[in-house]
Scaffold this active site. Structure first.
Site, short mmCIF file in Angstrom:
data_model
loop_
_atom_site.label_atom_id
_atom_site.label_comp_id
_atom_site.label_asym_id
_atom_site.label_seq_id
_atom_site.Cartn_x
_atom_site.Cartn_y
_atom_site.Cartn_z
N CYS A 1 54.62 -64.32 4.84
CA CYS A 1 54.24 -63.89 3.50
C CYS A 1 55.05 -62.73 2.89
CB CYS A 1 52.78 -63.46 3.48
SG CYS A 1 51.63 -64.60 4.27
N HIS B 1 45.51 -69.47 2.16
CA HIS B 1 45.58 -68.65 3.38
C HIS B 1 44.17 -68.50 3.94
CE1 HIS B 1 46.45 -65.20 5.95
NE2 HIS B 1 47.73 -65.19 5.59
N HIS C 1 50.99 -57.44 -1.16
CA HIS C 1 51.60 -57.51 0.17
C HIS C 1 53.00 -56.89 0.21
CE1 HIS C 1 51.56 -60.00 4.16
NE2 HIS C 1 51.05 -58.78 4.30
N LYS D 1 54.54 -72.56 9.40
CA LYS D 1 54.67 -71.15 9.04
C LYS D 1 55.09 -70.33 10.27
CE LYS D 1 51.87 -67.17 7.57
NZ LYS D 1 50.54 -66.69 7.13
N ASN E 1 55.41 -69.80 1.98
CA ASN E 1 55.95 -70.28 3.26
C ASN E 1 55.31 -71.61 3.56
OD1 ASN E 1 53.97 -67.62 4.15
ND2 ASN E 1 53.37 -69.63 4.90
CA LIG Z 1 51.87 -66.96 3.28
#
Ligand SMILES: [Ca+2]
Length: 450
Positions: free
Chosen positions: A75, A215, A134, A292, A274
């Site tokens: 991420c 997620h 993030h 991922k 991703n």
């Molecule tokens: Ca992600």
């Protein structure tokens, strides 16, 4: 009317004394990011059990990239690449930080980098973000310190969808103030995006809508779960429900653009950050290999769609490799701006390629490094490896699932691609931080070696 036509008719008006035409409005830019959505999870990407009509409509009305990549299989680094248009390893943003309480003290998109939002703001755009950041927990890394006028969302890498107060270190906030959000989080993020469009309909705007769906945690309310009684596997059903909520959110954004008369003059990009982590959220990457966290295709090749009704032909399918680093230069070019050469971006403006004005491929090569893992894509060839283990070579045009290693059969090509990888690798910085687990492993390794 585009800028050139406007200038032409303005010049004609000046000569003839006719009234001046209205100035063309620069396009709005809406970037929608999905989180951990697999290559095969959208209807338009071949999902047989889940319908995503609104997201699919972006492809129908614009372009679907079949070889669309992100610059990292996890991420935060992908977002650092997207937000700068540069390979994030150039400035040490190679790894995820871990949760707020365990993140390295220096974690955040380095302040030396100019962000997407800062570039759009400089072009006179209103800038807003709704969703998962993030890119730093500390206040100097906050979205509103990095070019966004407005922000609603959370700073961490994941969040409960049902409980806004689930994590005191990672609250839902508007600007710098935590809010007590009551709605399902995906609905709330879409609601805020729609409200931003309504507020700024009168001026060019840049909207970054970064859903945390799909997620983990796997959480969905009955409203969405009830749509997918056809799916027996409870985890896949919850994924379908979470994805449905996101698709409704995309639909709400598109409807607002239509209602305000802005749809034709808005560049919209949809991308996953991703590949799907199938064991965690029941996402699917078929026919790709890997998940991922891996630089196999399943970790880095993602759903990648773009729509700009006024400029890009509907129903285009584009096969040359592109990467999320291209989104920033594409948007800046669409906005009539330019990137100074000393910015040293790795992304390129895709518009001339998808409209057929430029021939050839946007990139001669694409590169990946994620710790010990590395990969390189050149034409149909893909080099990949892990540390000192023997590298692998695949030809994706004939072997999209990376099943047949051609390293032994193609020694000259392997050598050439390895040299190109080493050259790129030598330009990169040391990672600025590692996750707590990586730090513990490094420490233990050092102790063992003593
Ligand atoms: Ca992600």
């Amino acid at each position: 009317m585009n800028r050139r036509d406007f200038l032409r008719s303005a010049a004609a008006a000046a000569l003839t004394g006719a009234p001046l035409p209205a100035a063309p409005r620069r396009p709005n830019v809406v970037i929608i990011v999905a989180d951990d959505l697999g290559y095969a999870d959208l209807g338009v990407q071949g999902a047989a059990d889940i319908a995503t009509p609104h997201t699919d409509s972006i492809a129908r009305n614009g372009v679907r990239f079949t070889n669309g990549y992100v610059s990292c299989p996890v991420c935060s680094p992908t977002r650092a690449g997207l937000m700068t248009g540069r390979y994030q390893q150039r400035f040490g943003h190679e790894f995820n930080p871990g949760p707020a309480a365990q993140a390295a003290a220096n974690f955040g998109l380095p302040l030396t980098e100019t962000t997407f939002a800062e570039r759009m703001k400089k072009l006179g755009y209103a800038t807003g973000m709704s969703g998962k950041w993030h890119l730093g927990y500390r206040s100097e890394y906050h979205p509103q310190k990095r070019g966004f006028d407005e922000y609603f969302g959370f700073l961490g890498g994941a969040h409960s969808y049902l409980n806004a107060r689930a994590d005191a270190a990672n609250p839902i906030a508007r600007g710098f103030e935590p809010v007590d959000e009551k709605e399902y989080l995906t609905d709330a993020l879409a609601r805020e995006a729609v409200a931003f469009i309504a507020r700024h309909r009168g001026q060019p705007f840049f909207l970054y809508l970064a859903f945390n769906a799909v997620h983990t945690p796997m959480e969905a309310p009955p409203k969405y779960l009830d749509r997918w009684k056809s799916i027996a596997d409870p985890r896949r059903r919850t994924l379908a429900a979470m994805l449905s909520a996101m698709d409704d959110g995309v639909g709400a954004v598109l409807a607002k653009l239509r209602e305000t008369g802005l749809e034709d003059n808005t560049l919209i990009v949809f991308v996953s950050d991703n590949g799907g982590p199938t064991p965690a959220n029941a996402s699917r990457n078929d026919p790709l290999r890997g998940f991922k966290g891996q630089v196999l295709e399943g970790g880095i090749r993602v759903p990648f769609l773009m729509q700009w009704k006024g400029r890009v032909p509907a129903g285009t399918v584009y096969h040359q490799p592109v990467i999320a680093l291209d989104i920033l230069p594409t948007a800046v070019a669409a906005a009539g701006g330019s990137i100074p050469p000393d910015a040293r971006l790795d992304g390129v403006n895709l518009l001339p390629f998808i409209t057929g004005k430029a021939s050839g491929a946007p990139h001669e090569r694409l590169h990946w490094r994620f710790g010990e893992q590395y990969a390189l894509r050149a034409g149909g060839w893909k080099l990949t490896g892990l540390g000192a283990a023997p590298p692998q070579l695949y030809h994706l045009d004939q072997d999209i699932g990376e099943a047949k290693d051609l390293a032994a059969a193609e020694p000259a090509r392997l050598k050439e691609l390895l040299a190109l990888h080493r050259d790129w690798n030598s330009q990169l910085a040391e990672p600025l931080w590692r996750t707590q687990r990586q730090r513990a492993q490094t420490k233990a390794g050092k102790k063992r070696r003593k």
